[in-house]
Design a protein around this motif. Sequence first.
Motif, mmCIF file in Angstrom:
data_model
loop_
_atom_site.group_PDB
_atom_site.id
_atom_site.type_symbol
_atom_site.label_atom_id
_atom_site.label_comp_id
_atom_site.label_asym_id
_atom_site.label_seq_id
_atom_site.Cartn_x
_atom_site.Cartn_y
_atom_site.Cartn_z
ATOM 1 N N ALA A 48 0.820 -1.211 0.000
ATOM 2 C CA ALA A 48 0.000 0.000 0.000
ATOM 3 C C ALA A 48 0.860 1.271 0.000
ATOM 4 O O ALA A 48 0.332 2.376 0.115
ATOM 5 C CB ALA A 48 -0.942 0.002 1.199
ATOM 6 N N ILE A 49 2.166 1.104 -0.114
ATOM 7 C CA ILE A 49 3.092 2.238 -0.140
ATOM 8 C C ILE A 49 3.985 2.096 -1.356
ATOM 9 O O ILE A 49 4.497 1.018 -1.637
ATOM 10 C CB ILE A 49 3.953 2.297 1.138
ATOM 11 C CG1 ILE A 49 3.069 2.464 2.372
ATOM 12 C CG2 ILE A 49 4.997 3.409 1.042
ATOM 13 C CD1 ILE A 49 3.820 2.350 3.691
ATOM 14 N N ARG A 50 4.178 3.205 -2.067
ATOM 15 C CA ARG A 50 5.058 3.156 -3.228
ATOM 16 C C ARG A 50 5.953 4.384 -3.233
ATOM 17 O O ARG A 50 5.513 5.493 -2.989
ATOM 18 C CB ARG A 50 4.208 3.136 -4.506
ATOM 19 C CG ARG A 50 4.977 2.938 -5.791
ATOM 20 C CD ARG A 50 5.626 1.560 -5.956
ATOM 21 N NE ARG A 50 4.791 0.454 -5.592
ATOM 22 C CZ ARG A 50 3.986 -0.224 -6.415
ATOM 23 N NH1 ARG A 50 3.892 0.121 -7.671
ATOM 24 N NH2 ARG A 50 3.283 -1.246 -5.970
ATOM 25 N N HIS A 67 1.094 6.762 0.079
ATOM 26 C CA HIS A 67 0.604 5.767 1.030
ATOM 27 C C HIS A 67 -0.910 5.667 0.853
ATOM 28 O O HIS A 67 -1.587 6.701 0.796
ATOM 29 C CB HIS A 67 0.900 6.195 2.467
ATOM 30 C CG HIS A 67 2.351 6.261 2.800
ATOM 31 N ND1 HIS A 67 2.862 5.755 3.957
ATOM 32 C CD2 HIS A 67 3.420 6.766 2.127
ATOM 33 C CE1 HIS A 67 4.164 5.950 4.002
ATOM 34 N NE2 HIS A 67 4.526 6.569 2.899
ATOM 35 N N ILE A 68 -1.421 4.460 0.791
ATOM 36 C CA ILE A 68 -2.859 4.231 0.678
ATOM 37 C C ILE A 68 -3.370 3.806 2.047
ATOM 38 O O ILE A 68 -2.808 2.910 2.677
ATOM 39 C CB ILE A 68 -3.175 3.133 -0.366
ATOM 40 C CG1 ILE A 68 -2.523 3.444 -1.713
ATOM 41 C CG2 ILE A 68 -4.681 2.934 -0.492
ATOM 42 C CD1 ILE A 68 -3.002 4.698 -2.391
ATOM 43 N N HIS A 74 -13.985 8.621 5.335
ATOM 44 C CA HIS A 74 -14.297 8.579 3.909
ATOM 45 C C HIS A 74 -15.012 7.271 3.549
ATOM 46 O O HIS A 74 -15.555 7.160 2.455
ATOM 47 C CB HIS A 74 -13.020 8.677 3.062
ATOM 48 C CG HIS A 74 -12.403 10.026 3.059
ATOM 49 N ND1 HIS A 74 -12.970 11.105 2.413
ATOM 50 C CD2 HIS A 74 -11.262 10.497 3.620
ATOM 51 C CE1 HIS A 74 -12.211 12.172 2.576
ATOM 52 N NE2 HIS A 74 -11.163 11.833 3.313
ATOM 53 N N ALA A 75 -14.955 6.305 4.455
ATOM 54 C CA ALA A 75 -15.488 4.962 4.189
ATOM 55 C C ALA A 75 -14.918 4.439 2.876
ATOM 56 O O ALA A 75 -15.611 3.827 2.069
ATOM 57 C CB ALA A 75 -17.019 4.964 4.176
ATOM 58 N N ALA A 76 -13.618 4.703 2.694
ATOM 59 C CA ALA A 76 -12.971 4.328 1.433
ATOM 60 C C ALA A 76 -11.454 4.396 1.588
ATOM 61 O O ALA A 76 -10.938 4.845 2.616
ATOM 62 C CB ALA A 76 -13.419 5.272 0.324
ATOM 63 N N LEU A 77 -10.772 3.979 0.544
ATOM 64 C CA LEU A 77 -9.319 4.113 0.482
ATOM 65 C C LEU A 77 -8.953 5.509 -0.005
ATOM 66 O O LEU A 77 -9.578 6.043 -0.926
ATOM 67 C CB LEU A 77 -8.726 3.068 -0.470
ATOM 68 C CG LEU A 77 -8.901 1.611 -0.063
ATOM 69 C CD1 LEU A 77 -8.405 0.693 -1.187
ATOM 70 C CD2 LEU A 77 -8.177 1.320 1.233
ATOM 71 N N VAL A 78 -7.921 6.075 0.618
ATOM 72 C CA VAL A 78 -7.449 7.409 0.263
ATOM 73 C C VAL A 78 -5.938 7.342 0.098
ATOM 74 O O VAL A 78 -5.245 6.749 0.924
ATOM 75 C CB VAL A 78 -7.828 8.432 1.364
ATOM 76 C CG1 VAL A 78 -7.202 9.792 1.084
ATOM 77 C CG2 VAL A 78 -9.340 8.551 1.478
ATOM 78 N N PHE A 106 -0.798 5.245 -9.272
ATOM 79 C CA PHE A 106 -0.693 4.252 -8.204
ATOM 80 C C PHE A 106 -1.922 4.308 -7.308
ATOM 81 O O PHE A 106 -2.525 3.270 -7.002
ATOM 82 C CB PHE A 106 0.585 4.468 -7.377
ATOM 83 C CG PHE A 106 0.664 3.594 -6.159
ATOM 84 C CD1 PHE A 106 0.873 2.224 -6.284
ATOM 85 C CD2 PHE A 106 0.529 4.133 -4.889
ATOM 86 C CE1 PHE A 106 0.933 1.409 -5.171
ATOM 87 C CE2 PHE A 106 0.587 3.323 -3.760
ATOM 88 C CZ PHE A 106 0.786 1.967 -3.908
ATOM 89 N N ALA A 107 -2.311 5.518 -6.870
ATOM 90 C CA ALA A 107 -3.473 5.657 -5.990
ATOM 91 C C ALA A 107 -4.734 5.103 -6.655
ATOM 92 O O ALA A 107 -5.502 4.359 -6.031
ATOM 93 C CB ALA A 107 -3.663 7.119 -5.594
ATOM 94 N N LYS A 108 -4.926 5.432 -7.917
ATOM 95 C CA LYS A 108 -6.096 4.926 -8.643
ATOM 96 C C LYS A 108 -6.048 3.404 -8.768
ATOM 97 O O LYS A 108 -7.072 2.733 -8.633
ATOM 98 C CB LYS A 108 -6.189 5.563 -10.024
ATOM 99 C CG LYS A 108 -6.640 7.004 -9.993
ATOM 100 C CD LYS A 108 -6.711 7.546 -11.423
ATOM 101 C CE LYS A 108 -7.213 8.961 -11.469
ATOM 102 N NZ LYS A 108 -7.267 9.470 -12.865
ATOM 103 N N SER A 109 -4.855 2.860 -9.015
ATOM 104 C CA SER A 109 -4.739 1.402 -9.188
ATOM 105 C C SER A 109 -5.077 0.640 -7.911
ATOM 106 O O SER A 109 -5.461 -0.521 -7.963
ATOM 107 C CB SER A 109 -3.329 1.027 -9.652
ATOM 108 O OG SER A 109 -2.394 1.064 -8.574
#
Length: 146
Positions: A48-50, A67-68, A74-78, A106-109
């Motif tokens: 989750a980190i690049r 970092h994801i 947000h009830a989601a990934l950010v 990366f964040a979108k993926s």
Amino acid sequence: MRELDLSIRPATDKDADILYTMICGLENKVMDRMNFDFVFLRNIRNDAIRYYIAEYGQQPVGMGSCHIQALLHHAALVGEIQEMYVEEAFRSKAIGKMLMGYLVDFAKSKGAIQLEVTSRNYRESAHRFYQREGFEKSHVKLVRYF
């Protein structure tokens, strides 16, 4: 600078020295190397980190990290950009823009719904860069140091 001579690649565990030098430049201080290595080796293994490194020819000239996180509010990934740095002699040459493209991808993926960044108050040129890249100045970050 010719764009063909610029490449961006994911960092590996062999890039600790490069990233250490750039993070010291970003923070304008000598970081504790043992603590840096501990965090870097832990993070580089986290899916989750690049970290990305920009190279002009064979010379490292910039870096960025994302970092994801799964956030309840947000009830989601950010995604969050934690570090972004371009060597002074290579600024204003679209390297930051290219790094940003990799961080966004990366964040979108990873399924993130948005990308955030925090930048110190005095880094006004960085703020202008992020706003040109589509970020809105919407929050205030408060920090409590220990």
